[in-house]
Design an enzyme around this catalytic site. Structure first.
Site, PDB file in Angstrom:
ATOM      1  CG  ASP A  57      -0.232  -0.058   2.513  1.00 12.46           C
ATOM      2  OD1 ASP A  57       1.012   0.081   2.528  1.00 12.46           O
ATOM      3  OD2 ASP A  57      -0.895  -0.227   3.542  1.00 12.46           O
ATOM      4  CG  PHE A  76      -5.671   2.970   5.760  1.00 14.15           C
ATOM      5  CD1 PHE A  76      -6.913   3.584   5.686  1.00 14.15           C
ATOM      6  CD2 PHE A  76      -5.488   1.962   6.703  1.00 14.15           C
ATOM      7  CE1 PHE A  76      -7.950   3.199   6.519  1.00 14.15           C
ATOM      8  CE2 PHE A  76      -6.525   1.579   7.544  1.00 14.15           C
ATOM      9  CZ  PHE A  76      -7.762   2.187   7.452  1.00 14.15           C
ATOM     10  CG  ASP A 110      -6.277  -5.549   1.377  1.00 18.78           C
ATOM     11  OD1 ASP A 110      -6.815  -4.730   0.606  1.00 18.78           O
ATOM     12  OD2 ASP A 110      -5.931  -5.247   2.532  1.00 18.78           O
ATOM     13  CB  CYS A 113      -7.463 -26.038   6.183  1.00 16.60           C
ATOM     14  SG  CYS A 113      -7.810 -25.807   7.935  1.00 16.60           S
TER      15      CYS A 113
END
Lengths: 388, 388
Positions: free
Chosen positions: A92, A96, A291, A331
């Site tokens: 990013d 932010f 995300d 999983c």
């Protein structure tokens, strides 16, 4: 050249399946990107993140800039090499975190002055400097430096914030184009082919830069923002400033408004969302990338996402529950461990609890995207020709 | 029947290589046993502990008794099933933790009254109750309930402590023999063969009980203790009360004094040691089993054991060190991650730091034992016949 994006299928509902060719990975979209804030998807070793099928992970520019420092990472060959992650990465812009973590920040047209949340030291970020940092980190995708408008914001505030973000977008792009050849791995003889699957990393396959659509919750500002960014011709487009406290209907409204304004031929990324049903909904609407810290952060607090809904594993009711976290999940955590054990780990503050919970939640999120991609492939229309 | 122990090689120096057949694992000795205090080798998933080659891990009776409680673990099928660990386990008696962690404890001939370090609640442990708890947990090897003499202790204190420990050893043994058939997995139809390699877990292959030689640093008391325990005929013998602050020469002296008094045909376990060079030295002297929190606890504080000595990975000098933690190590951490990254994880309080450091340290400790076993196999004398 920057990323190459091919659409494979599209649906009437706007959903699309594609392939995004990045220097370190060909990413199947729609894709969910786990967050690796400070160079680690918290509590999970890289080989496990790989085995879960994560194709691209995030790094946070703000955190990595402060510690260990982008210049150090640059000397170490870039972020991929530093953290030993062979697949794609995205950073990013730092914007932010500057707004959400720091104090005493002062925003001018030039940039943002702020104090580190770690030690109070003074720093100054400009669009150009954010690009410098992100080029040093060397992620496959960088983000333009933006101001994230808080929620709620009145119209004057949203307009002013957007004015700044658009000016910064242009400056980010100009600087990025002039400097992206400085990425540490471009000419690194140690790097070619590392981790790339069928797409050797050659000179000319460089970082990409995405612009970020802002404008708060004002749809006309969002439109204005999208149109101006498209004119600038970024490699992809993100919708930012969502998941900042607004009701979900509003999130959906903004996404629905913006998506049709973005070029079909480029990837579309909604930042910072969301709950499992949200990411599925947006993926089926035509969002290519998302995300969120939710699956990882919630895991560390004992909140599991499952096919049966949310499970607070610390609840006493699971104390002697021998079943897996999610009976429908295969999983490595659900195959091996019981709810009783996962609860015990949390009750005992055992670090393994965060690790196992995170692995399951990531498996669940990545599984949603895998299922959506399969649905798009199976039931979808053929893609229409895409204008270059 | 309890464990079967075969000697494969012996050396003039007293070293010995053997195989200890336990219900859940045939353990190659000498062996180092990682500590999994509360049902987890801290910060490391079970599949990784397995892949490192750990054959037997410890559980702490005191911790598991308090949380989640032995009765709960019993209902869940025992500790192996609860934590999903298919190989061998050993539980201590709870005695050491009662002495080191609790306050307001009161020792009588009957047992020890103490307050939980978690919530201050009152508890009372007797030898019989320790056996009950350990049988409910169901480890392959249980330990007699003992009093660990503090260091330094005067002779009167050491004599009194030994008197208690010897009386408790007999009571532990009597109770254990009468109740070991109650172990949760003995008749559990879900358990047969689970995790056992070539030695199906049949009825009659039960838990084993070890006696613990005490006596402080007084060699004659140690002798007396060893001789009386051997008369009681335990399945194996431990030397306890070491690594409690005494100089290392004294540790060695006690071990050297006691080992020849123990029967050759049974495993010998030195509890709570030690540094890498110590465990190698003792293994070459004829100690078959050792455990220690050092590799795991030190790892969580950034201390790595390597072929080049101890590395405090938090040191600034490693900030841009691209080499592995240990150039001579081929563990999954040294193959993938740099010292610079390991340091960054510690500096950033990333949970992955503890995980990776622990994996390396365990690999290092287990590697030492593997090397010692290979040396014993290669250069050792044939074993002398062992009296049954």
């Amino acid at each position: 050249m920057s990323l190459k994006f091919n659409l494979l299928n599209t649906t009437d509902a706007g959903g699309r399946r594609g392939q995004m060719h990045l220097p370190h990975q060909t990413v199947e979209t729609p894709v969910f990107m786990p967050v690796g804030t400070a160079g680690s998807v918290k509590a999970v070793p890289q080989d496990v993140v790989e085995s879960l099928g994560a194709q691209v992970i995030l790094g946070n520019t703000y955190h990595l800039y402060l510690r260990p420092g982008h210049e150090s990472i640059q000397r170490l060959g870039g972020l991929h090499r530093f953290i030993s992650w062979p697949r794609a990465m995205l950073t990013d812009s730092g914007g932010f975190q500057v707004y959400s973590l720091t104090q005493l920040r002062k925003v001018t047209d030039e940039g943002v002055r702020f104090r580190s949340h770690l030690d109070g030291s003074l720093h100054f970020f400009t669009p150009e400097y954010s690009m410098d940092v992100q080029i040093a980190l060397g992620a496959d995708i960088c983000m333009a430096f933006d101001e994230c408008t808080e929620y709620p914001a009145d119209r004057a505030r949203a307009e002013e914030s957007l004015r700044l973000t658009m000016a910064w977008a242009q400056r980010s792009l100009d600087y990025f184009r002039a400097h992206r050849h400085e990425v540490p791995w471009l000419k690194d003889p140690r790097s070619p082919n590392e981790g790339d699957q069928g797409h050797p990393m050659t000179e000319g396959r460089t970082q990409s830069l995405f612009g970020i659509v802002q404008g708060g919750m004002y749809l006309d500002l969002r439109r204005q923002s999208a149109e101006r960014l498209v004119e600038m011709d970024f490699d992809g487009y993100a919708i930012g400033g969502l998941s900042v406290g607004e009701p979900r209907e509003l999130t959906l409204e903004v996404i629905s408004e913006v998506l049709p304004l973005l070029p079909e031929s480029k990837p579309r990324y909604v930042m910072g969302v969301g709950y499992p049903d949200e990411i599925e909904q947006y993926a089926r609407m035509g969002v290519d990338m998302m995300d969120c810290v939710l699956p990882t952060r919630a895991a560390r607090h004992g909140l599991l996402f499952t096919s049966e809904g949310r499970v607070n594993i610390k609840n006493r009711r699971y104390a002697e529950d021998q079943g897996p976290a999610d009976p429908a999940c295969d999983c490595m955590v659900c195959r091996r461990y019981s709810r009783a054990y996962l609860r015990h780990l949390m009750q005992s503050s055992e670090p393994l609890g965060a690790t196992l919970n995170t692995i399951h939640n990531l498996a669940y999120y990545l599984g949603i995207m895998r299922r959506v991609r399969a649905d798009l492939a199976a039931g979808a229309n053929m893609p229409e020709p895409v204008r270059p």
